[in-house]
Enzyme design. Sequence first.
Site, short mmCIF file in Angstrom:
data_model
loop_
_atom_site.label_atom_id
_atom_site.label_comp_id
_atom_site.label_asym_id
_atom_site.label_seq_id
_atom_site.Cartn_x
_atom_site.Cartn_y
_atom_site.Cartn_z
N GLU A 123 -3.90 -18.63 -21.24
CA GLU A 123 -4.26 -19.40 -20.01
C GLU A 123 -5.19 -20.33 -20.28
O GLU A 123 -6.33 -20.13 -20.66
CB GLU A 123 -4.82 -18.70 -18.77
N ASP A 174 -6.38 -14.14 -19.94
CA ASP A 174 -7.21 -15.06 -18.98
C ASP A 174 -8.11 -15.72 -19.95
O ASP A 174 -8.64 -15.63 -20.91
CB ASP A 174 -8.09 -13.91 -18.19
N ASP A 225 -7.22 4.13 -0.76
CA ASP A 225 -7.91 3.08 -0.40
C ASP A 225 -9.44 2.92 -0.57
O ASP A 225 -9.94 1.81 -0.82
CB ASP A 225 -7.61 2.81 0.98
N ASN A 242 0.78 -1.08 0.06
CA ASN A 242 0.14 0.02 0.08
C ASN A 242 0.94 1.33 0.11
O ASN A 242 1.31 1.76 1.07
CB ASN A 242 -1.19 0.07 1.32
N GLY A 248 -6.01 -2.71 -0.04
CA GLY A 248 -5.54 -1.40 -0.13
C GLY A 248 -4.04 -1.33 -0.92
O GLY A 248 -3.54 -0.10 -1.13
#
Length: 651
Positions: free
Chosen positions: A395, A366, A179, A173, A198
């Site tokens: 993938e 993906d 955040d 973070n 975060g």
Amino acid sequence: MQKTFFSKLATKTVGKSLTAITAVLLTHSSLASAAAVSEVASTALAASKTGNANASYQIKHLEPSSWWVDMKSPALQLLVHGDNISELTPQIKSDKVVIKQINKVANPNYLFVDVIIREGTKPHRFNIDFLQDNEVVISHPYQLKARNKTSAADISFSAKDVIYLVTPDRFANGNPNNDQVPQLLERKNRTAPGGRHGGDLQGIINHLNYIEDMGYTQIWLNPVVENNQQEYSYHGYSATDFYQIDARFGDNALYKKLATEAQKRGIGLIIDVVLNHSGSGHWWHNDLPTEDWYNNQGKAYVGTNHKREALHDSYAVNADKQLFSDGWFVPTMPDLNQRNSYLANYLIQNTLWWIEYANLSGIRVDTYSYPDKAFLTQWTKRLTDEYPNINIVGEEWSTNPAIVAYWQKGANTHDGYQSYLPSVMDFPMQDLLVKALTNKESWNTGLNQLYQVLANDFLYAAPEDLVIFPDNHDMSRIFTQLNEDYELFKIAMTYLMTTRGIPQVFYGTEILMANPGTTDHGVIRTDFPGGWQGDDVSGFTGKGLTSTQKKAQEFMRKLMNWRKNTPTIHHGELRHYAPESGVYVYFRYDELNKYMVVINKNASEVTLAMEKYSELLGKAKSLIPVLSNKPIAIQENMLMPAKTATIFQVR
């Protein structure tokens, strides 16, 4: 009274065509005569011509928002979205940037504008005007930019590299101020395994020195585009805006800065692309351009069967094939229909845009096999036509090498399918690596299973281009899979750093991060220690790490930096001897150097009869363990330590 009512109603339709205005008013036709409707509609249309139309038309989205000159393809298709935008006519006043065709679809809120950028066009800004009755209603600025002088995609990733896979929300973070973002739904909840914790792009930038020092040369981030979903959005695979970095990670400029800062350290940045689906929170979800933008659009939820074998099965029924490709993963991930030419262009241009915008070094795709097969050919060809040297890894999560090999460029496919995909993820190797190290030794189990992986390489067009890995963000960590046996861990990592292929390591593997007793993905993707202010343990500094974790980190640092500086391992030949009695020996060599790797899985030391390896040892006199550099004279019989993988330079 009726006329006053209709006059107020008509103000809501200013800027629309006479036909559109009349249609709105006729919904209230029971309140007035047809003549009154016609009169008020004409009044509203006249008002739109007096300069009030701007208040009624608005471009909500125009994508891509910019483009580049000197692209190999001169064609560009703009998606324009806004209420009733199809009632306007786009115009570009230029002899260099020409509108070829204006495409309207069923939804009047969209236009798809085909543009040609002629050869010799210089970088410049211009306006796209939108006209009604030959008058400009909206003028939208657009920019054509100069391309990158040096392209990271021209070098891309290859067997010279080790890829560091990072889940950004869980690494570090660097900016606590982002955040929580007011316009984004999910809030920070670091106590929840599936919540947002975060981590962000600044956190990765802050620790690039650590990544470089460890010996990684590429970074693959799980997707960082906006995922404005109600919950479970940290992973990045439910895009709600394909052109914007999620504000909780930073912004587009910071993503570009990350790529630039990484390149200064000799590290490339790989983008994770999702072609199969978007998120249900995407801005287009409730205002779809066409009736076939999604697969199974308008139906009750239809889930995929995940039967990737159906695409290759000689006996498969069409229903199974269609369900695999067109079914949704989950209700919050609508399945995109790449057979729609506008959507296909959108996805192709989006990938091109990010590669050029941030000067990225490569692509990971993906769920590669799930989108339309013909589209995948089109997508990979367009990408590799524009960037001939770019590496793209798909993938295909199958442990069957025949199915994985099908998708790689140059494969001899059973149905004549042509792919332009340079690389695939080597799931068969990952599966059998774990089994080889955890199963008992026999004639066909244990290390023999690792031997079988390479024996199947005849199926691949280019096995040296496969991405190999001990684990990833979707499976238990390798230390857990190996029952937290540190010696087996070292064997696994030594093998992956010395065999053929392009190694990828998941963040935290170097400090033995684990997920004992659970397969919860939120636990698998645990925060990297030290990435948050106040952490008691830090993988970056070593504070609070156990002695074994420190040993593992130093082992990985030495191993990967040795590999980085050893070209023979990148491109050299590979030859191996069939495993025997828990011992597996293989060689990597080229014209300049030769390396011998000995894996002894046994719980005790073993004696090697060196004559067995004379075919590859030749007249060599000594072996030098590369991580200790203490030469050992080659003798007739040599002892190999228990549960080790030792790399020797042959001299």
